[in-house]
Design a protein around this motif. Structure first.
Motif, mmCIF file in Angstrom:
data_model
loop_
_atom_site.group_PDB
_atom_site.id
_atom_site.type_symbol
_atom_site.label_atom_id
_atom_site.label_comp_id
_atom_site.label_asym_id
_atom_site.label_seq_id
_atom_site.Cartn_x
_atom_site.Cartn_y
_atom_site.Cartn_z
ATOM 1 N N ILE A 95 0.201 -0.103 11.082
ATOM 2 C CA ILE A 95 -0.383 -1.242 12.065
ATOM 3 C C ILE A 95 0.321 -0.696 13.475
ATOM 4 O O ILE A 95 -0.477 -0.652 14.328
ATOM 5 C CB ILE A 95 0.309 -2.474 11.848
ATOM 6 C CG1 ILE A 95 -0.641 -2.853 10.441
ATOM 7 C CG2 ILE A 95 -0.220 -3.449 12.807
ATOM 8 C CD1 ILE A 95 -0.018 -4.389 10.136
ATOM 9 N N GLY A 100 -5.392 -0.099 10.517
ATOM 10 C CA GLY A 100 -5.451 -1.169 9.697
ATOM 11 C C GLY A 100 -5.964 -0.933 8.321
ATOM 12 O O GLY A 100 -5.621 -1.593 7.466
ATOM 13 N N SER A 173 2.958 -6.990 9.416
ATOM 14 C CA SER A 173 1.897 -7.070 10.356
ATOM 15 C C SER A 173 1.799 -7.840 11.654
ATOM 16 O O SER A 173 1.228 -7.900 12.526
ATOM 17 C CB SER A 173 0.803 -7.958 9.621
ATOM 18 O OG SER A 173 1.071 -9.158 9.414
ATOM 19 N N LYS A 247 -5.346 -11.605 9.735
ATOM 20 C CA LYS A 247 -6.285 -10.770 10.604
ATOM 21 C C LYS A 247 -6.372 -9.415 10.343
ATOM 22 O O LYS A 247 -7.340 -8.812 10.367
ATOM 23 C CB LYS A 247 -6.132 -11.293 12.000
ATOM 24 C CG LYS A 247 -7.037 -10.474 12.938
ATOM 25 C CD LYS A 247 -6.506 -10.758 14.503
ATOM 26 C CE LYS A 247 -7.577 -9.855 15.449
ATOM 27 N NZ LYS A 247 -7.215 -10.173 16.779
ATOM 28 N N GLU A 248 -5.115 -8.920 10.051
ATOM 29 C CA GLU A 248 -5.242 -7.414 9.935
ATOM 30 C C GLU A 248 -4.863 -6.806 8.647
ATOM 31 O O GLU A 248 -5.016 -5.713 8.308
ATOM 32 C CB GLU A 248 -3.817 -6.868 10.856
ATOM 33 C CG GLU A 248 -3.945 -7.282 12.254
ATOM 34 C CD GLU A 248 -2.581 -6.667 12.950
ATOM 35 O OE1 GLU A 248 -1.708 -7.412 12.619
ATOM 36 O OE2 GLU A 248 -2.963 -5.923 14.084
#
Length: 479
Positions: A95, A100, A173, A247-248
């Motif tokens: 990350i 990702g 993350s 989100k990631e």
């Protein structure tokens, strides 16, 4: 919490975009990540505190039965944590590098590996559960309950494993808030489950009204069952957040394979194996301490276990800061920013030392109250208070070892710190405890602990000052 979350996102973006990060921004980022991580760590230990305090109301023998096997359960928790570290550190690096998709590939493989790994741990734990209290030197009166408590805990190991893995992935993350919030909810659930599972049906007097409540009356093993159920609820929520709403990290964002890849597993092994060995043998040293304490009697066993749990509330903030440091260092190294990596490591270590110095003073002052919450037994309280006040002096250097270790883990440097921890635990603490316990009793065991933690912190500060720990990632990437 919303402010902390927004601040964390802003500064994390600065790391990835290679913009300048001032000392003040470093400190703000370290604090904003540390607070929810601290909450998560405190929540974990509060669950043990709840078990101990509730069972402590049943008497010295039930309390001693949990105290006898507590350090053995730590071995299994440590092995679960090592599995999580092996994969989550890779995620932090990916990350930080802006990859990702690669991070999500690691996540898929981690889920499969964690499932088989945790089942294997459970099988081993269940197999030894009935003999373990005897091996630890526990007296006959506490062996049955000790075995039941340990059996239920290790049978639920997959729940703990996925809780650790999901929380570790979210933290790597950059999301520290959600695991902390879930940990708090788990504590509430633990209280509720334990209340109804430990105690029999009875009556409560609330604002002058008498209310009859149901209860299973399971006693000691009800505590293990309640904690496992709370952990299971937390694991489910964390996994849903990680897999579908992060989100990631959400794996629904693209198609991918769950097939294990040799390169990922090998890298996880190189990162996680030293951590697993360190936590296995460190917890093994704690088991040895339990064996040293066992001949001192049930009161000393209970006091030692209660004091360890009470002291944990003091040092768990250090582990929270250490978790935040792992994320900061991991993402900074992934972004190729070695200078920022070192700055984060230094800033976080001094922050941890400051926080734990303050908490050490608080613990010294309120030690009697901390022990009285868990047990009404006067002898156990007195022994525990002496232990806590002895160890309080070592908190600053203990913090140095905890947070610096978090920095090393973030850099993928786990082998040398593993040997450092083991050398201190077995070469200093265990030997000193064995020598001092016959003379000074439980107080001697905790004197040995304070001396060892002071030396350990010094060793970790010396390594942190060097540069070798930051070069481990290059070797890992060559795998």
């Amino acid at each position: 919490m919303n402010f902390l979350f927004k601040e964390k996102r802003k500064l994390s973006d600065v790391i990835r975009q290679k913009g300048p990060v001032s000392r003040l921004e470093q400190l703000r980022l370290a604090i904003s990540l540390s607070i929810p991580a601290i909450i998560a760590q405190i929540s974990a230990i509060v669950m043990q505190y709840i078990d101990a305090s509730m069972v402590g109301r049943l008497g010295a023998l039930p309390a001693a039965s949990i105290g006898l096997v507590t350090t053995s359960t730590w071995i299994f928790f440590g092995l679960c944590s090592a599995c999580s570290v092996g994969f989550s550190v890779q995620v932090a690096h990916l990350i930080g590098a802006g990859d990702g998709k690669g991070a999500r590939e690691v996540l898929r493989q981690a889920l499969v590996a964690a499932l088989f790994y945790s089942i294997a741990l459970s099988v081993v734990g269940v197999a030894i559960s009935w003999e373990l209290p005897k091996w630890l030197g526990g007296e006959e009166a506490i062996r049955h309950n000790a075995s039941l408590y340990f059996l239920i805990t290790v049978a639920a190991m997959p729940l703990f494993q996925f809780s650790y893995l999901a929380a570790g992935m979210l933290r790597s993350s950059g999301n520290m808030v959600f695991p902390g919030a879930v940990g708090t909810v788990m504590c509430v659930l633990d209280v509720i489950f334990n209340f109804f599972l430990i105690f029999p049906s009875g009556e409560l007097d609330i604002f002058g009204m008498t209310i009859r409540h149901p209860g299973a009356g399971f006693g000691v093993w009800g505590a293990a069952l309640g904690t496992s159920l709370a952990e299971g609820c937390g694991a489910i929520v964390l996994l849903i957040k990680l897999l579908f709403f992060s989100k990631e990290m959400k794996i629904t964002s693209e198609k991918g394979s769950f097939k294990l890849k040799r390169s990922c597993i090998k890298k996880a092994f190189h990162i996680g194996f030293p951590v697993g060995i360190e936590r296995f043998l460190t917890s093994g040293a704690q088991v040895m301490i339990t064996i040293i304490v066992a001949p001192l009697g049930a009161a000393s066993i209970a006091a030692n276990a209660f004091a360890v749990i009470a002291e944990s509330i003091c040092y768990m903030p250090g582990y929270g800061i250490g978790d935040a440091t792992t994320t900061l260092v991991g993402q900074s190294i992934g972004a190729g920013r070695q200078r920022l990596t070192r700055q984060f490591a230094y800033t976080s270590t001094w922050l941890g030392m400051g926080v734990m110095t303050l908490l050490g003073g608080v613990m010294y002052a309120i030690a009697p109250w901390m022990m009285e919450i868990m047990t009404p037994d006067h002898e156990i309280v007195q022994l525990g208070v002496t232990a806590l006040r002895t160890e309080a002096w070592a908190e600053p250097m203990y913090a140095a070892s905890i947070v610096a270790y978090g920095a090393f883990v973030g850099a993928g440097d786990t082998l040398i710190p593993c040997f450092m921890n083991l050398g201190c635990m077995w070469g200093i603490r265990v030997i000193l405890a064995a020598l001092l316990a016959p003379v000074l009793g439980l107080h001697g065991v905790w004197i040995a602990m304070a001396i060892e933690l002071t030396f350990r912190g010094g060793f970790f500060l010396v390594r942190l000052k060097g540069t070798q720990w930051m070069t481990r990632i290059a070797k890992l990437n060559a795998i």
